[in-house]
Design an enzyme around this catalytic site. Structure first.
Site, PDB file in Angstrom:
ATOM      1  N   SER A  15      16.071  -4.029  -5.157  1.00  0.00           N
ATOM      2  CA  SER A  15      16.399  -5.438  -5.424  1.00  0.00           C
ATOM      3  C   SER A  15      16.216  -5.753  -6.905  1.00  0.00           C
ATOM      4  O   SER A  15      16.921  -6.587  -7.470  1.00  0.00           O
ATOM      5  CB  SER A  15      15.495  -6.352  -4.594  1.00  0.00           C
ATOM      6  OG  SER A  15      15.568  -5.998  -3.228  1.00  0.00           O
ATOM      7  N   ARG A  16      15.255  -5.078  -7.538  1.00  0.00           N
ATOM      8  CA  ARG A  16      14.961  -5.367  -8.953  1.00  0.00           C
ATOM      9  C   ARG A  16      16.040  -4.828  -9.902  1.00  0.00           C
ATOM     10  O   ARG A  16      16.044  -5.191 -11.081  1.00  0.00           O
ATOM     11  CB  ARG A  16      13.600  -4.799  -9.341  1.00  0.00           C
ATOM     12  CG  ARG A  16      12.431  -5.579  -8.750  1.00  0.00           C
ATOM     13  CD  ARG A  16      11.099  -5.130  -9.332  1.00  0.00           C
ATOM     14  NE  ARG A  16      10.016  -6.023  -8.997  1.00  0.00           N
ATOM     15  CZ  ARG A  16       9.141  -5.837  -7.997  1.00  0.00           C
ATOM     16  NH1 ARG A  16       9.249  -4.779  -7.222  1.00  0.00           N
ATOM     17  NH2 ARG A  16       8.175  -6.710  -7.780  1.00  0.00           N
TER      18      ARG A  16
ATOM     19  N   GLN B 284       3.531   3.598  -1.261  1.00  0.00           N
ATOM     20  CA  GLN B 284       3.376   2.574  -0.214  1.00  0.00           C
ATOM     21  C   GLN B 284       3.363   3.215   1.181  1.00  0.00           C
ATOM     22  O   GLN B 284       2.567   2.835   2.043  1.00  0.00           O
ATOM     23  CB  GLN B 284       4.527   1.579  -0.344  1.00  0.00           C
ATOM     24  CG  GLN B 284       4.645   0.582   0.776  1.00  0.00           C
ATOM     25  CD  GLN B 284       5.654  -0.496   0.457  1.00  0.00           C
ATOM     26  OE1 GLN B 284       5.370  -1.404  -0.298  1.00  0.00           O
ATOM     27  NE2 GLN B 284       6.848  -0.403   1.020  1.00  0.00           N
TER      28      GLN B 284
ATOM     29  N   ASP C 234       9.553   3.967  -1.974  1.00  0.00           N
ATOM     30  CA  ASP C 234       8.205   3.513  -2.307  1.00  0.00           C
ATOM     31  C   ASP C 234       7.212   4.490  -1.673  1.00  0.00           C
ATOM     32  O   ASP C 234       6.503   4.158  -0.722  1.00  0.00           O
ATOM     33  CB  ASP C 234       8.001   2.084  -1.804  1.00  0.00           C
ATOM     34  CG  ASP C 234       9.002   1.136  -2.438  1.00  0.00           C
ATOM     35  OD1 ASP C 234       8.797   0.767  -3.595  1.00  0.00           O
ATOM     36  OD2 ASP C 234      10.018   0.807  -1.799  1.00  0.00           O
TER      37      ASP C 234
ATOM     38  N   GLY D   7      10.782   2.851   3.512  1.00  0.00           N
ATOM     39  CA  GLY D   7      11.598   3.732   2.681  1.00  0.00           C
ATOM     40  C   GLY D   7      10.744   4.618   1.795  1.00  0.00           C
ATOM     41  O   GLY D   7       9.750   4.180   1.223  1.00  0.00           O
TER      42      GLY D   7
ATOM     43  N   GLU E 237      21.762  -1.670   0.500  1.00  0.00           N
ATOM     44  CA  GLU E 237      22.027  -0.560   1.426  1.00  0.00           C
ATOM     45  C   GLU E 237      20.746   0.206   1.799  1.00  0.00           C
ATOM     46  O   GLU E 237      20.659   0.779   2.883  1.00  0.00           O
ATOM     47  CB  GLU E 237      23.082   0.351   0.777  1.00  0.00           C
ATOM     48  CG  GLU E 237      23.725   1.359   1.678  1.00  0.00           C
ATOM     49  CD  GLU E 237      24.265   0.795   2.990  1.00  0.00           C
ATOM     50  OE1 GLU E 237      24.099   1.477   4.008  1.00  0.00           O
ATOM     51  OE2 GLU E 237      24.825  -0.324   3.000  1.00  0.00           O
TER      52      GLU E 237
ATOM     53  N   HIS F  50      17.739  -1.148   2.383  1.00  0.00           N
ATOM     54  CA  HIS F  50      17.176  -1.893   3.513  1.00  0.00           C
ATOM     55  C   HIS F  50      18.009  -1.661   4.780  1.00  0.00           C
ATOM     56  O   HIS F  50      17.478  -1.479   5.864  1.00  0.00           O
ATOM     57  CB  HIS F  50      17.181  -3.400   3.226  1.00  0.00           C
ATOM     58  CG  HIS F  50      16.383  -3.804   2.022  1.00  0.00           C
ATOM     59  ND1 HIS F  50      16.971  -4.317   0.882  1.00  0.00           N
ATOM     60  CD2 HIS F  50      15.049  -3.795   1.786  1.00  0.00           C
ATOM     61  CE1 HIS F  50      16.029  -4.608   0.000  1.00  0.00           C
ATOM     62  NE2 HIS F  50      14.853  -4.305   0.514  1.00  0.00           N
TER      63      HIS F  50
ATOM     64  N   GLN G  80       0.883  -9.327  -3.167  1.00  0.00           N
ATOM     65  CA  GLN G  80       1.092  -8.007  -3.759  1.00  0.00           C
ATOM     66  C   GLN G  80       1.625  -8.071  -5.190  1.00  0.00           C
ATOM     67  O   GLN G  80       1.935  -7.043  -5.780  1.00  0.00           O
ATOM     68  CB  GLN G  80       1.999  -7.151  -2.873  1.00  0.00           C
ATOM     69  CG  GLN G  80       3.459  -7.558  -2.840  1.00  0.00           C
ATOM     70  CD  GLN G  80       4.222  -6.784  -1.786  1.00  0.00           C
ATOM     71  OE1 GLN G  80       4.006  -6.932  -0.586  1.00  0.00           O
ATOM     72  NE2 GLN G  80       5.143  -5.930  -2.206  1.00  0.00           N
TER      73      GLN G  80
ATOM     74  N   GLY H 257      13.560  -9.102   1.111  1.00  0.00           N
ATOM     75  CA  GLY H 257      14.864  -9.746   0.963  1.00  0.00           C
ATOM     76  C   GLY H 257      15.653  -9.210  -0.218  1.00  0.00           C
ATOM     77  O   GLY H 257      15.336  -8.155  -0.755  1.00  0.00           O
TER      78      GLY H 257
HETATM   79  P1  AMP Z   1      11.409  -4.217  -0.497  1.00  0.00           P
HETATM   80  O1  AMP Z   1      12.276  -5.323   0.002  1.00  0.00           O
HETATM   81  O2  AMP Z   1      11.772  -3.718  -1.852  1.00  0.00           O
HETATM   82  O3  AMP Z   1       9.936  -4.509  -0.329  1.00  0.00           O
HETATM   83  O4  AMP Z   1      11.693  -2.977   0.456  1.00  0.00           O
HETATM   84  C1  AMP Z   1      11.598  -3.089   1.854  1.00  0.00           C
HETATM   85  C2  AMP Z   1      11.683  -1.714   2.459  1.00  0.00           C
HETATM   86  O5  AMP Z   1      12.914  -1.095   2.079  1.00  0.00           O
HETATM   87  C3  AMP Z   1      10.565  -0.772   1.961  1.00  0.00           C
HETATM   88  O6  AMP Z   1      10.127   0.033   3.028  1.00  0.00           O
HETATM   89  C4  AMP Z   1      11.266   0.031   0.910  1.00  0.00           C
HETATM   90  O7  AMP Z   1      10.693   1.318   0.693  1.00  0.00           O
HETATM   91  C5  AMP Z   1      12.646   0.151   1.509  1.00  0.00           C
HETATM   92  N1  AMP Z   1      13.622   0.463   0.447  1.00  0.00           N
HETATM   93  C6  AMP Z   1      13.789  -0.191  -0.725  1.00  0.00           C
HETATM   94  N2  AMP Z   1      14.730   0.422  -1.475  1.00  0.00           N
HETATM   95  C7  AMP Z   1      15.142   1.495  -0.752  1.00  0.00           C
HETATM   96  C8  AMP Z   1      16.089   2.534  -0.991  1.00  0.00           C
HETATM   97  N3  AMP Z   1      16.792   2.609  -2.120  1.00  0.00           N
HETATM   98  N4  AMP Z   1      16.248   3.481  -0.028  1.00  0.00           N
HETATM   99  C9  AMP Z   1      15.533   3.445   1.122  1.00  0.00           C
HETATM  100  N5  AMP Z   1      14.621   2.484   1.397  1.00  0.00           N
HETATM  101  C10 AMP Z   1      14.431   1.532   0.468  1.00  0.00           C
END
Ligand code: AMP
Length: 285
Positions: free
Chosen positions: A186-187, A153, A150, A147, A35, A37, A61, A31
């Site tokens: 998000s951070r 991951q 990460d 993405g 952009e 996501h 996690q 969440g």
């Molecule tokens: P998160 O909500 O941070 O756990 O991210 C959810 C998914 O979005 C993960 O697969 C992330 O790698 C991907 N994601 C987060 N930030 C980005 C970004 N700047 N560009 C592309 N994918 C991203």
């Protein structure tokens, strides 16, 4: 867009769609959507009959003392963004339904999970692998989107899928960046104004490391020193957890860069915020 809270309901819905021959694309998120996501959701929309996005801030996690409690949450804004992106189903379970009191299983991808971020976030990738496998079992996607922001991951998930014979396609999508190069996250909301202004140093440092390699440097030590010296030039950087060139499959730091691809990756602290980023160089001669 339908919103489903209960894993059992999501599972029944997914089975029905599959019986009707529908291929599901899954985009797992925590969440506070941005952009980055939405780029995964667009990729899923283009390749699948049905798109399921999940929002779940996965307690498993987060290590003790990390930012689980204060992790940014904005369900109302997220739902608007998902609707606008033409998502079919939002799966947003409660922690208690994902991890009932007697929950006692954990998935561990040994080796790579302990390196880079894993060395600083004990148990993090076991939590990721466990929740992602649960999401795969609940949503039964034909494809799942992650993405490259990460990178580690993505390696852990690909290895889990291979080792456990999961029958789905793992699709990796490029890192989306702000205009000044900062990888969207998000951070980033934790950064103060001056910290936000300093944060692009991370991408800049990785790019300088990449330039050294493109210029012919193959020893890791000078590349690492280049990256660290750029990071040290920014006074608001108050910690470098790791920053160097790594083997893109094993995540080990070699003495010399071999083969035609290399990963440049770093994790730093600016104020109270931990930032990660990476670059993959392919086609090295
Ligand atoms: P998160 O909500 O941070 O756990 O991210 C959810 C998914 O979005 C993960 O697969 C992330 O790698 C991907 N994601 C987060 N930030 C980005 C970004 N700047 N560009 C592309 N994918 C991203």
């Amino acid at each position: 867009m339908e919103t489903i809270r209960l894993p059992r309901v999501m599972m029944d819905t997914a089975w029905k769609e599959r019986l009707h021959g529908k291929g599901i694309g899954l985009v797992p998120t925590m969440g506070a959507l941005h952009e980055g996501h939405l780029s995964l959701i667009r990729a899923a929309r283009a390749e699948n009959d049905m798109v399921v996005a999940s929002i779940f801030v996965n307690p498993m996690q987060f290590a003790p003392g990390e930012d689980l409690e204060k992790y940014p949450r904005d369900m109302a804004a997220d739902m608007e963004k998902l609707k606008a992106a033409d998502v079919d189903i939002l799966f947003a379970p409660e922690a208690a339904s994902m991890y009932p009191k007697d929950f006692s299983t954990s998935v561990s991808v040994r080796g790579i999970s302990g390196r880079l971020c894993g060395a600083f976030r004990p148990g993090h990738f076991d939590g990721v692998a466990t929740v992602v496998l649960k999401l795969f079992n609940i949503v039964q996607p034909a494809r799942a989107y992650f993405g490259l922001k990460d990178y580690q991951q993505t390696l852990v998930i690909r290895k889990m899928a291979k080792d456990l014979d999961l029958s789905l396609e793992i699709v990796l999508c490029p890192t989306q960046r702000e205009a000044d190069g900062l990888a969207m996250s998000s951070r980033n909301a934790y950064l103060s104004g001056s910290e936000r202004a300093a944060a692009p140093v991370l991408y800049r440092a990785l790019r300088e490391g990449a330039a050294a390699i493109r210029d012919g440097e193959r020893k890791t030590a000078p590349v690492r020193e280049k990256i660290h010296s750029v990071l040290r030039s920014e006074p608001l950087v108050n910690g470098i957890q790791y920053a160097s060139a790594y083997d893109p499959e094993s995540l080990e730091e070699p003495e010399k860069i071999k083969g035609n691809s290399v990963l440049l990756a770093a994790a730093i602290r600016i104020g109270a915020c931990r930032l990660i980023d990476n670059l993959i160089l392919n086609d090295l001669k």
